[in-house]
Design an enzyme around this catalytic site. Structure first.
Site, PDB file in Angstrom:
ATOM      1  N   LYS A 170     -58.053 -62.757  13.012  1.00  0.00           N
ATOM      2  CA  LYS A 170     -58.006 -64.192  12.683  1.00  0.00           C
ATOM      3  C   LYS A 170     -56.632 -64.421  12.050  1.00  0.00           C
ATOM      4  O   LYS A 170     -56.403 -64.106  10.897  1.00  0.00           O
ATOM      5  CB  LYS A 170     -59.131 -64.525  11.686  1.00  0.00           C
ATOM      6  CG  LYS A 170     -59.539 -65.988  11.617  1.00  0.00           C
ATOM      7  CD  LYS A 170     -58.440 -66.973  11.301  1.00  0.00           C
ATOM      8  CE  LYS A 170     -58.164 -67.086   9.807  1.00  0.00           C
ATOM      9  NZ  LYS A 170     -57.052 -68.074   9.527  1.00  0.00           N
ATOM     10  N   GLY A 201     -58.310 -70.083  13.903  1.00  0.00           N
ATOM     11  CA  GLY A 201     -59.200 -70.941  13.134  1.00  0.00           C
ATOM     12  C   GLY A 201     -58.812 -71.005  11.674  1.00  0.00           C
ATOM     13  O   GLY A 201     -57.824 -70.392  11.261  1.00  0.00           O
ATOM     14  N   GLU A 245     -53.957 -56.440   1.091  1.00  0.00           N
ATOM     15  CA  GLU A 245     -52.520 -56.490   0.795  1.00  0.00           C
ATOM     16  C   GLU A 245     -52.274 -57.856   0.181  1.00  0.00           C
ATOM     17  O   GLU A 245     -52.319 -58.872   0.886  1.00  0.00           O
ATOM     18  CB  GLU A 245     -51.697 -56.339   2.080  1.00  0.00           C
ATOM     19  CG  GLU A 245     -51.817 -54.996   2.751  1.00  0.00           C
ATOM     20  CD  GLU A 245     -51.103 -53.892   1.971  1.00  0.00           C
ATOM     21  OE1 GLU A 245     -50.287 -54.203   1.092  1.00  0.00           O
ATOM     22  OE2 GLU A 245     -51.395 -52.725   2.247  1.00  0.00           O
ATOM     23  N   CYS A 279     -43.950 -60.963   0.367  1.00  0.00           N
ATOM     24  CA  CYS A 279     -44.759 -60.522  -0.772  1.00  0.00           C
ATOM     25  C   CYS A 279     -44.041 -59.448  -1.584  1.00  0.00           C
ATOM     26  O   CYS A 279     -44.238 -59.338  -2.776  1.00  0.00           O
ATOM     27  CB  CYS A 279     -46.120 -60.041  -0.291  1.00  0.00           C
ATOM     28  SG  CYS A 279     -46.040 -58.989   1.144  1.00  0.00           S
ATOM     29  N   GLU A 369     -46.499 -65.385  -8.621  1.00  0.00           N
ATOM     30  CA  GLU A 369     -45.816 -65.314  -7.334  1.00  0.00           C
ATOM     31  C   GLU A 369     -45.493 -66.729  -6.864  1.00  0.00           C
ATOM     32  O   GLU A 369     -46.384 -67.550  -6.694  1.00  0.00           O
ATOM     33  CB  GLU A 369     -46.718 -64.617  -6.311  1.00  0.00           C
ATOM     34  CG  GLU A 369     -46.035 -64.411  -4.986  1.00  0.00           C
ATOM     35  CD  GLU A 369     -46.883 -63.591  -4.015  1.00  0.00           C
ATOM     36  OE1 GLU A 369     -48.042 -63.951  -3.790  1.00  0.00           O
ATOM     37  OE2 GLU A 369     -46.364 -62.597  -3.490  1.00  0.00           O
TER      38      GLU A 369
HETATM   39  P1  NAP Z   1     -54.233 -67.294   2.143  1.00  0.00           P
HETATM   40  O1  NAP Z   1     -54.986 -68.540   2.065  1.00  0.00           O
HETATM   41  O2  NAP Z   1     -54.670 -66.140   1.340  1.00  0.00           O
HETATM   42  O3  NAP Z   1     -54.139 -66.890   3.691  1.00  0.00           O
HETATM   43  C1  NAP Z   1     -54.202 -65.606   4.251  1.00  0.00           C
HETATM   44  C2  NAP Z   1     -55.204 -65.570   5.375  1.00  0.00           C
HETATM   45  O4  NAP Z   1     -56.541 -65.689   4.851  1.00  0.00           O
HETATM   46  C3  NAP Z   1     -55.073 -66.718   6.373  1.00  0.00           C
HETATM   47  O5  NAP Z   1     -55.396 -66.281   7.655  1.00  0.00           O
HETATM   48  C4  NAP Z   1     -56.097 -67.693   5.847  1.00  0.00           C
HETATM   49  O6  NAP Z   1     -56.479 -68.666   6.778  1.00  0.00           O
HETATM   50  C5  NAP Z   1     -57.207 -66.767   5.473  1.00  0.00           C
HETATM   51  N1  NAP Z   1     -58.184 -67.339   4.547  1.00  0.00           N
HETATM   52  C6  NAP Z   1     -58.036 -68.371   3.674  1.00  0.00           C
HETATM   53  N2  NAP Z   1     -59.170 -68.608   3.017  1.00  0.00           N
HETATM   54  C7  NAP Z   1     -60.076 -67.703   3.465  1.00  0.00           C
HETATM   55  C8  NAP Z   1     -61.442 -67.447   3.160  1.00  0.00           C
HETATM   56  N3  NAP Z   1     -62.121 -68.149   2.247  1.00  0.00           N
HETATM   57  N4  NAP Z   1     -62.076 -66.434   3.810  1.00  0.00           N
HETATM   58  C9  NAP Z   1     -61.410 -65.705   4.727  1.00  0.00           C
HETATM   59  N5  NAP Z   1     -60.128 -65.912   5.059  1.00  0.00           N
HETATM   60  C10 NAP Z   1     -59.457 -66.895   4.429  1.00  0.00           C
HETATM   61  O7  NAP Z   1     -52.739 -67.548   1.804  1.00  0.00           O
HETATM   62  P2  NAP Z   1     -51.985 -68.926   2.040  1.00  0.00           P
HETATM   63  O8  NAP Z   1     -52.801 -70.091   1.579  1.00  0.00           O
HETATM   64  O9  NAP Z   1     -51.546 -69.003   3.423  1.00  0.00           O
HETATM   65  O10 NAP Z   1     -50.755 -68.741   1.050  1.00  0.00           O
HETATM   66  C11 NAP Z   1     -50.946 -68.965  -0.351  1.00  0.00           C
HETATM   67  C12 NAP Z   1     -50.277 -67.916  -1.176  1.00  0.00           C
HETATM   68  O11 NAP Z   1     -50.657 -66.604  -0.735  1.00  0.00           O
HETATM   69  C13 NAP Z   1     -48.775 -67.863  -1.056  1.00  0.00           C
HETATM   70  O12 NAP Z   1     -48.147 -68.804  -1.831  1.00  0.00           O
HETATM   71  C14 NAP Z   1     -48.484 -66.460  -1.491  1.00  0.00           C
HETATM   72  O13 NAP Z   1     -48.445 -66.360  -2.885  1.00  0.00           O
HETATM   73  C15 NAP Z   1     -49.640 -65.689  -0.988  1.00  0.00           C
HETATM   74  N6  NAP Z   1     -49.320 -64.958   0.265  1.00  0.00           N
HETATM   75  C16 NAP Z   1     -49.150 -63.638   0.195  1.00  0.00           C
HETATM   76  C17 NAP Z   1     -48.858 -62.936   1.352  1.00  0.00           C
HETATM   77  C18 NAP Z   1     -48.659 -61.469   1.357  1.00  0.00           C
HETATM   78  O14 NAP Z   1     -48.135 -60.944   2.331  1.00  0.00           O
HETATM   79  N7  NAP Z   1     -49.086 -60.732   0.362  1.00  0.00           N
HETATM   80  C19 NAP Z   1     -48.746 -63.605   2.556  1.00  0.00           C
HETATM   81  C20 NAP Z   1     -48.950 -64.986   2.592  1.00  0.00           C
HETATM   82  C21 NAP Z   1     -49.259 -65.635   1.435  1.00  0.00           C
HETATM   83  P3  NAP Z   1     -55.675 -70.057   6.780  1.00  0.00           P
HETATM   84  O15 NAP Z   1     -54.361 -69.764   7.365  1.00  0.00           O
HETATM   85  O16 NAP Z   1     -56.493 -70.962   7.612  1.00  0.00           O
HETATM   86  O17 NAP Z   1     -55.572 -70.512   5.344  1.00  0.00           O
END
Ligand code: NAP
Ligand code: MG
Length: 462
Positions: A170, A201, A245, A279, A369
């Site tokens: 996903k 999705g 991660e 990250c 972060e």
């Molecule tokens: P995120 O919401 O954690 O997204 C990561 C993945 O998880 C996406 O595919 C997301 O889908 C999915 N997801 C979100 N809510 C979920 C749930 N309840 N159950 C299962 N899967 C779920 O991260 P983001 O909102 O894109 O970014 C927010 C913050 O995350 C950033 O500002 C940063 O601090 C951090 N981040 C960290 C990394 C890393 O490599 N460690 C990478 C990206 C972001 P959707 O795309 O539909 O939300």
């Protein structure tokens, strides 16, 4: 604008169960460039069933044949590098050069590394009077973020396939197009139907359904700590394996004997690359008080040179979030020496490359972060002080140490609570384990350590 249809399930693009769509937006100019279907619980269930059905045959496929399929996949990714780079630039906003070198280039290296590992790995070993088998964990649910959209998918898919697992991916809602390209590449590489499946999705719908699916054996997640915590709780409650991660707030420690200009210039480039959406970025630069003013001047000059060449951030929410942190930094008493809250362009999700001086370790911008092009420069008194500051966050994903002498840098790095440290600007190694100490995560990706995450042991005693 292209309206894409279907999910890649059981070796073919089949219609989505629902009618919902996700708009894909170019962050550089806010144009809608495509739509993809928004997956539902039914799509996830169909994909997991396909992965389960394909598991016995793929798990029993000799490692040499799995390696051959991974080599084929690597070759397809290589042949399609230009298309991949253009797609990532369109949906993530990264400059084309970065997309070519990193977003398209690194996945080729990682897929190739797992082709080699699959061919050479000891899936059986002798331990005293036992034979230990390293068997695939089973069906993997992979949930990936948008910041390195193809790399994050390949860093899970390649070791899973090498191990003999099947999977459902996903991808992030912001970057589904390169994920679709990847599914085509998997198909072209001759990977059997059902071994790899893709459901686009929304996180709380398709992502959650995947994490909660009773027939998923391992959930591998990369993203925010907030979502990671939820997924960890779901997986643990269902006694599934889980790999997380998560975020980072890594320290770039410039020891007094270091080549200051080099340490600062490489450090600023590291933070600004990919618009700070990395990250493992070294978002805190730690400099001895005697060289602090000089370092701040160098950092400000380095950041000013980037202007809008770093590209926008991924979406409006991230832009507002990053700007919020910049405002908070000023409010808490840090001093802007480059950039600031004003955007370099009106249309698109732009943020100025920003450097803060006079940042103290307890400030919000030194603890949380930001995930944008924002660097904090902190002052330390001596090495113990530097170590206390470097280790003084909830995170521990990466870091850097610079010193005149490599041994001096290594001695400091040994005391850091973090999963990776680059010594005097060491290069990226796709075989080195990547993953977090503390709240940066659970488990490791890349290389043989990444492969081990997808294996479980069985032992026979003789
Ligand atoms: P995120 O919401 O954690 O997204 C990561 C993945 O998880 C996406 O595919 C997301 O889908 C999915 N997801 C979100 N809510 C979920 C749930 N309840 N159950 C299962 N899967 C779920 O991260 P983001 O909102 O894109 O970014 C927010 C913050 O995350 C950033 O500002 C940063 O601090 C951090 N981040 C960290 C990394 C890393 O490599 N460690 C990478 C990206 C972001 P959707 O795309 O539909 O939300
Ligand atoms: Mg999200």
């Amino acid at each position: 604008m292209k309206a894409h249809d279907g999910m890649y399930i059981d070796g073919t693009w089949r219609p989505a169960a629902g009618t919902g769509v996700i708009e894909v937006v170019n962050p550089a100019d806010e144009e809608v460039i495509a739509t993809v279907p928004a997956g539902t619980v039914e799509d996830v269930d169909a994909a997991v069933r396909a992965a389960r059905a394909a598991l016995p045959a793929w798990a029993a496929t000799p490692p040499a044949e799995r390696a051959a399929r991974l080599t084929a996949l690597r070759d397809v990714l290589l042949a399609r590098q230009d298309e991949i780079a253009r797609t990532v630039t369109a949906e993530l906003g990264s400059p084309l050069k970065l997309s070519q070198a990193v977003h398209a280039g690194v996945p080729v290296a990682v897929a190739g590394s797992y082709a080699e590992l699959a061919a050479g790995y000891a899936f059986e070993e002798r331990v005293g009077n036992s034979t230990v088998l390293h068997e695939p964990v089973g069906v993997v649910g992979a949930i990936t973020p948008w910041n390195y959209p193809l790399h994050q998918i390949v860093a899970k898919t390649a070791p899973a396939l090498a191990a003999g697992c099947t999977l459902v991916v996903k991808p992030a809602e912001d970057t589904p197009l390169v994920a679709r390209l990847f599914a085509d590449a998997v198909h072209e590489a001759g990977i059997p139907a059902g071994v790899f499946n893709l459901v686009t999705g929304l996180g709380p719908v398709a992502g959650q359904a995947l994490a909660e699916h009773p027939d998923v054996d391992l959930v591998s997640f990369t993203g925010s700590t907030a979502v990671g915590r939820r997924i960890g709780a779901i997986a643990t409650g269902m006694v599934k394996r889980v790999a997380l991660e998560l975020g980072g707030k890594s320290a770039n420690v410039v020891l007094p004997s270091a080549d200051l200009a080099r340490a600062v210039n490489v450090g600023v480039a590291n933070v600004m690359s990919n618009s700070g959406q990395t990250c493992s970025a070294w978002t805190r630069m730690l400099v001895h008080r005697d060289r602090y003013d000089e370092a701040v001047e160098l950092a400000a000059a380095a950041a000013d040179k980037y202007g809008d060449r770093i590209g926008p951030v991924v979406n409006a929410r991230q832009r507002d979030r990053v700007r919020g942190y910049i405002e908070k930094g000023t409010a808490e008493g840090a001093r802007i020496v480059a950039g600031g809250p004003d955007a370099p362009r009106e249309k698109g999700y732009w943020v100025s490359p920003t450097v803060f001086a006079d940042v103290t370790p307890e400030m919000t911008i030194a603890q949380e972060e930001i995930f944008g092009p924002v660097l904090s420069v902190l002052r330390y008194d001596d090495e113990d002080d530097a170590l206390r500051i470097a280790n003084g966050t909830v995170y521990g994903l990466a870091g850097a140490v610079w010193a005149g002498d490599e041994a001096e840098a290594v001695a400091f790095a040994r005391r850091m609570d973090t999963g990776q440290v680059d010594i005097n600007g060491g290069r990226f190694n796709p075989l080195a384990p990547f993953g977090g100490y503390k709240q940066s995560g659970v488990g490791r990706e890349l290389g043989a350590h990444g492969l081990a995450e997808y294996l479980q042991t069985k032992s026979f005693q003789f």
